[in-house]
Design a protein around this motif. Structure first.
Motif, PDB file in Angstrom:
ATOM      1  N   MET A   1       0.964  -1.860   0.227  1.00 43.96           N
ATOM      2  CA  MET A   1      -0.191   0.465   0.297  1.00 43.96           C
ATOM      3  C   MET A   1       0.882   1.522   0.089  1.00 43.96           C
ATOM      4  O   MET A   1       1.822   1.731   0.477  1.00 43.96           O
ATOM      5  N   ALA A   2       0.789   2.038  -0.957  1.00 38.97           N
ATOM      6  CA  ALA A   2       1.609   2.789  -1.065  1.00 38.97           C
ATOM      7  C   ALA A   2       1.362   4.441   0.218  1.00 38.97           C
ATOM      8  O   ALA A   2       0.457   4.456   0.835  1.00 38.97           O
ATOM      9  N   ASN A   3       2.428   4.747   0.871  1.00 36.39           N
ATOM     10  CA  ASN A   3       2.690   5.831   1.642  1.00 36.39           C
ATOM     11  C   ASN A   3       2.846   7.303   1.864  1.00 36.39           C
ATOM     12  O   ASN A   3       3.375   7.313  -0.143  1.00 36.39           O
ATOM     13  N   SER A   4       2.395   7.875   1.649  1.00 34.96           N
ATOM     14  CA  SER A   4       2.336   9.545   1.493  1.00 34.96           C
ATOM     15  C   SER A   4       3.859   9.947   1.747  1.00 34.96           C
ATOM     16  O   SER A   4       4.658   8.675   3.261  1.00 34.96           O
ATOM     17  N   ALA A   5       4.243  10.734   1.762  1.00 37.60           N
ATOM     18  CA  ALA A   5       5.435  11.829   2.453  1.00 37.60           C
ATOM     19  C   ALA A   5       5.790  11.461   3.579  1.00 37.60           C
ATOM     20  O   ALA A   5       7.052  11.548   4.333  1.00 37.60           O
ATOM     21  N   SER A   6       4.595  11.982   4.600  1.00 36.60           N
ATOM     22  CA  SER A   6       4.452  11.399   6.140  1.00 36.60           C
ATOM     23  C   SER A   6       4.664  10.504   6.745  1.00 36.60           C
ATOM     24  O   SER A   6       4.683  10.040   7.846  1.00 36.60           O
ATOM     25  N   GLY A   7       4.629   8.983   5.291  1.00 33.92           N
ATOM     26  CA  GLY A   7       4.337   8.336   5.729  1.00 33.92           C
ATOM     27  C   GLY A   7       3.322   6.994   6.381  1.00 33.92           C
ATOM     28  O   GLY A   7       3.604   5.907   6.234  1.00 33.92           O
ATOM     29  N   VAL A  10      -2.469   5.073   2.318  1.00 37.09           N
ATOM     30  CA  VAL A  10      -4.098   5.978   1.689  1.00 37.09           C
ATOM     31  C   VAL A  10      -4.719   5.416   3.198  1.00 37.09           C
ATOM     32  O   VAL A  10      -5.455   5.587   2.998  1.00 37.09           O
ATOM     33  N   VAL A  11      -4.518   3.731   3.186  1.00 37.05           N
ATOM     34  CA  VAL A  11      -5.991   3.198   4.068  1.00 37.05           C
ATOM     35  C   VAL A  11      -6.155   4.436   5.717  1.00 37.05           C
ATOM     36  O   VAL A  11      -6.552   4.375   5.842  1.00 37.05           O
ATOM     37  N   ASP A  12      -4.280   4.724   6.049  1.00 40.93           N
ATOM     38  CA  ASP A  12      -4.476   5.493   6.365  1.00 40.93           C
ATOM     39  C   ASP A  12      -4.939   6.358   6.776  1.00 40.93           C
ATOM     40  O   ASP A  12      -6.204   7.359   7.645  1.00 40.93           O
ATOM     41  N   ARG A  13      -4.938   7.426   5.468  1.00 40.72           N
ATOM     42  CA  ARG A  13      -6.085   8.617   5.652  1.00 40.72           C
ATOM     43  C   ARG A  13      -7.296   8.126   5.355  1.00 40.72           C
ATOM     44  O   ARG A  13      -7.833   9.570   5.694  1.00 40.72           O
ATOM     45  N   VAL A  14      -7.347   7.172   4.813  1.00 39.88           N
ATOM     46  CA  VAL A  14      -8.900   7.607   3.831  1.00 39.88           C
ATOM     47  C   VAL A  14      -9.605   6.755   6.039  1.00 39.88           C
ATOM     48  O   VAL A  14     -11.388   7.620   5.879  1.00 39.88           O
ATOM     49  N   VAL A  15      -9.297   5.825   6.619  1.00 43.60           N
ATOM     50  CA  VAL A  15      -9.032   6.031   7.677  1.00 43.60           C
ATOM     51  C   VAL A  15      -9.738   7.094   8.824  1.00 43.60           C
ATOM     52  O   VAL A  15     -11.004   7.134   9.469  1.00 43.60           O
ATOM     53  N   ARG A  16      -8.653   8.159   8.551  1.00 39.88           N
ATOM     54  CA  ARG A  16      -8.878   9.283   9.434  1.00 39.88           C
ATOM     55  C   ARG A  16     -10.189   9.653   9.071  1.00 39.88           C
ATOM     56  O   ARG A  16     -11.047  10.936   9.904  1.00 39.88           O
ATOM     57  N   VAL A  17     -10.200  10.236   7.421  1.00 39.54           N
ATOM     58  CA  VAL A  17     -11.819  10.879   6.823  1.00 39.54           C
ATOM     59  C   VAL A  17     -12.427  10.387   7.063  1.00 39.54           C
ATOM     60  O   VAL A  17     -13.781  11.423   8.033  1.00 39.54           O
ATOM     61  N   MET A  18     -12.560   9.188   7.094  1.00 38.95           N
ATOM     62  CA  MET A  18     -13.947   8.847   7.985  1.00 38.95           C
ATOM     63  C   MET A  18     -14.322   8.586   8.814  1.00 38.95           C
ATOM     64  O   MET A  18     -15.372   9.118   9.441  1.00 38.95           O
ATOM     65  N   ALA A  19     -13.295   8.740   9.781  1.00 39.77           N
ATOM     66  CA  ALA A  19     -13.425   9.173  11.359  1.00 39.77           C
ATOM     67  C   ALA A  19     -13.179  10.369  12.030  1.00 39.77           C
ATOM     68  O   ALA A  19     -13.687  10.777  12.763  1.00 39.77           O
ATOM     69  N   ALA A  20     -13.041  11.102  10.508  1.00 41.22           N
ATOM     70  CA  ALA A  20     -13.282  12.754  11.234  1.00 41.22           C
ATOM     71  C   ALA A  20     -14.947  13.818  11.563  1.00 41.22           C
ATOM     72  O   ALA A  20     -15.204  14.661  11.925  1.00 41.22           O
ATOM     73  N   SER A  43      -4.528  16.842  -0.047  1.00 40.51           N
ATOM     74  CA  SER A  43      -4.662  15.928   0.083  1.00 40.51           C
ATOM     75  C   SER A  43      -6.533  15.343   0.357  1.00 40.51           C
ATOM     76  O   SER A  43      -6.626  14.616   0.106  1.00 40.51           O
ATOM     77  N   ALA A  44      -6.452  15.926   1.048  1.00 38.25           N
ATOM     78  CA  ALA A  44      -7.736  16.076   1.898  1.00 38.25           C
ATOM     79  C   ALA A  44      -8.846  15.412   0.453  1.00 38.25           C
ATOM     80  O   ALA A  44      -9.741  14.999   0.521  1.00 38.25           O
ATOM     81  N   HIS A  45      -8.832  17.130  -0.581  1.00 37.10           N
ATOM     82  CA  HIS A  45      -9.770  17.191  -0.972  1.00 37.10           C
ATOM     83  C   HIS A  45      -9.519  15.979  -2.588  1.00 37.10           C
ATOM     84  O   HIS A  45     -10.889  15.427  -3.190  1.00 37.10           O
ATOM     85  N   ARG A  46      -8.520  15.170  -2.764  1.00 38.89           N
ATOM     86  CA  ARG A  46      -8.360  14.368  -3.936  1.00 38.89           C
ATOM     87  C   ARG A  46      -8.909  12.852  -3.326  1.00 38.89           C
ATOM     88  O   ARG A  46      -9.570  11.963  -3.768  1.00 38.89           O
ATOM     89  N   LEU A  47      -8.883  13.038  -1.519  1.00 36.59           N
ATOM     90  CA  LEU A  47      -9.026  11.750  -1.303  1.00 36.59           C
ATOM     91  C   LEU A  47     -10.587  11.619  -0.815  1.00 36.59           C
ATOM     92  O   LEU A  47     -11.198  10.752  -1.162  1.00 36.59           O
ATOM     93  N   VAL A  48     -11.328  13.021  -0.424  1.00 30.07           N
ATOM     94  CA  VAL A  48     -12.997  12.935  -1.473  1.00 30.07           C
ATOM     95  C   VAL A  48     -13.687  13.239  -2.396  1.00 30.07           C
ATOM     96  O   VAL A  48     -14.650  12.367  -2.355  1.00 30.07           O
ATOM     97  N   ARG A  49     -12.615  13.404  -2.708  1.00 36.19           N
ATOM     98  CA  ARG A  49     -13.018  13.172  -4.322  1.00 36.19           C
ATOM     99  C   ARG A  49     -13.536  11.696  -5.113  1.00 36.19           C
ATOM    100  O   ARG A  49     -14.266  10.899  -5.479  1.00 36.19           O
ATOM    101  N   GLN A  50     -12.442  11.100  -4.285  1.00 33.00           N
ATOM    102  CA  GLN A  50     -12.215   9.984  -4.961  1.00 33.00           C
ATOM    103  C   GLN A  50     -13.109   8.381  -4.172  1.00 33.00           C
ATOM    104  O   GLN A  50     -14.178   7.464  -4.650  1.00 33.00           O
ATOM    105  N   LEU A  51     -13.600   8.991  -2.913  1.00 30.63           N
ATOM    106  CA  LEU A  51     -14.395   8.064  -1.978  1.00 30.63           C
ATOM    107  C   LEU A  51     -16.014   8.572  -2.913  1.00 30.63           C
ATOM    108  O   LEU A  51     -16.991   8.009  -2.474  1.00 30.63           O
TER     109      LEU A  51
END
Length: 233
Positions: A1-7, A10-20, A43-51
């Motif tokens: 699973m690809a990681n962001s520059a912060s390490g 993608v799954v981590d970021r999606v989970v944080r978006v959903m749990a927000a 990053s949030a805008h890109r993930l939100v559009r994909q979801l």
């Protein structure tokens, strides 16, 4: 699973978006969602559009983001508690009709009671339990009923990490409440979440005598009648 520059992945970021989304909040501005998910706005805008393209989120005018119908559909169709809720609701309806009080169904998830169903009675006391809402074990009768019937090792682990941020309850008090619930076969708690209410709950066990849920009622202090409530539950 690809990681962001912060390490983070993608799954981590999606989970944080959903749990927000806080409990009871159906929409957030994109900027607030990004802040709560600890993501850069881009990053949030890109993930939100994909979801949103897949129906898991809805992106409205003015940057408003809502949880999507596709997410609701999957959760309600495949939730692990679906069979439990379907089995319990007829009995919950009977209890509500007999006792004329609020009725809740909860399962243990970590050190919290997770409420999977509730029936509220018009005109009764406030029912703070919310479907998919959580309460720490020590502030709900359902939580105490669930924990009191767990294996000793799990109870010891729970008590070993116990802390009350408000400083109102000590581990010794919780240990005593669990012991009483185990001995009596039911848990009771007065005036913790609301000063004018009393909660009482019993464990629900499967064929192997393992606790799978807790069934409880929330009643006004003035109407607390153990001799009626315990046998009904």
């Amino acid at each position: 699973m690809a990681n962001s520059a912060s390490g983070d992945s993608v799954v981590d970021r999606v989970v944080r978006v959903m749990a927000a989304f806080p409990q009871g909040v159906t929409s957030l501005q994109l900027s607030e969602l990004a802040e709560r998910a600890e993501l850069p706005l881009s990053s949030a805008h890109r993930l939100v559009r994909q979801l949103a393209d897949r129906g898991f989120l809805d992106l409205g005018a003015g940057g408003t983001v809502r949880l999507g119908m596709r997410l609701w559909e999957l959760v309600n169709r495949n939730a692990p508690t679906l069979a439990l809720r379907q089995a319990a609701v007829p009995f919950m309806e009977d209890i509500q009709q007999v006792l004329n009080q609020n009725v809740n169904l909860a399962v243990l998830d970590g050190w919290e009671a997770l409420f999977v169903e509730r029936l509220s009675r018009r005109g009764s006391v406030a029912n703070r339990a919310r479907i998919a809402g959580r309460m720490p074990v020590h502030i709900s009768s359902a939580g105490l009923a669930l924990m009191a019937t767990q294996p000793r090792e799990l109870q010891a682990a729970y008590l070993g990490q116990f802390s009350d941020p408000g400083g109102k309850v000590s581990v010794d008090v919780v240990r005593q409440l669990l012991a009483e619930a185990a001995q009596q076969g039911y848990a009771q708690l007065a005036g913790v979440v609301d000063p004018d209410t009393w909660g009482i709950a019993v464990p629900v066990m499967d064929g192997k005598r393992r606790t799978v849920a807790a069934l409880g009622v929330v009643v006004p202090l003035a109407e607390m009648r153990l001799q009626a409530l315990v046998p009904a539950l």
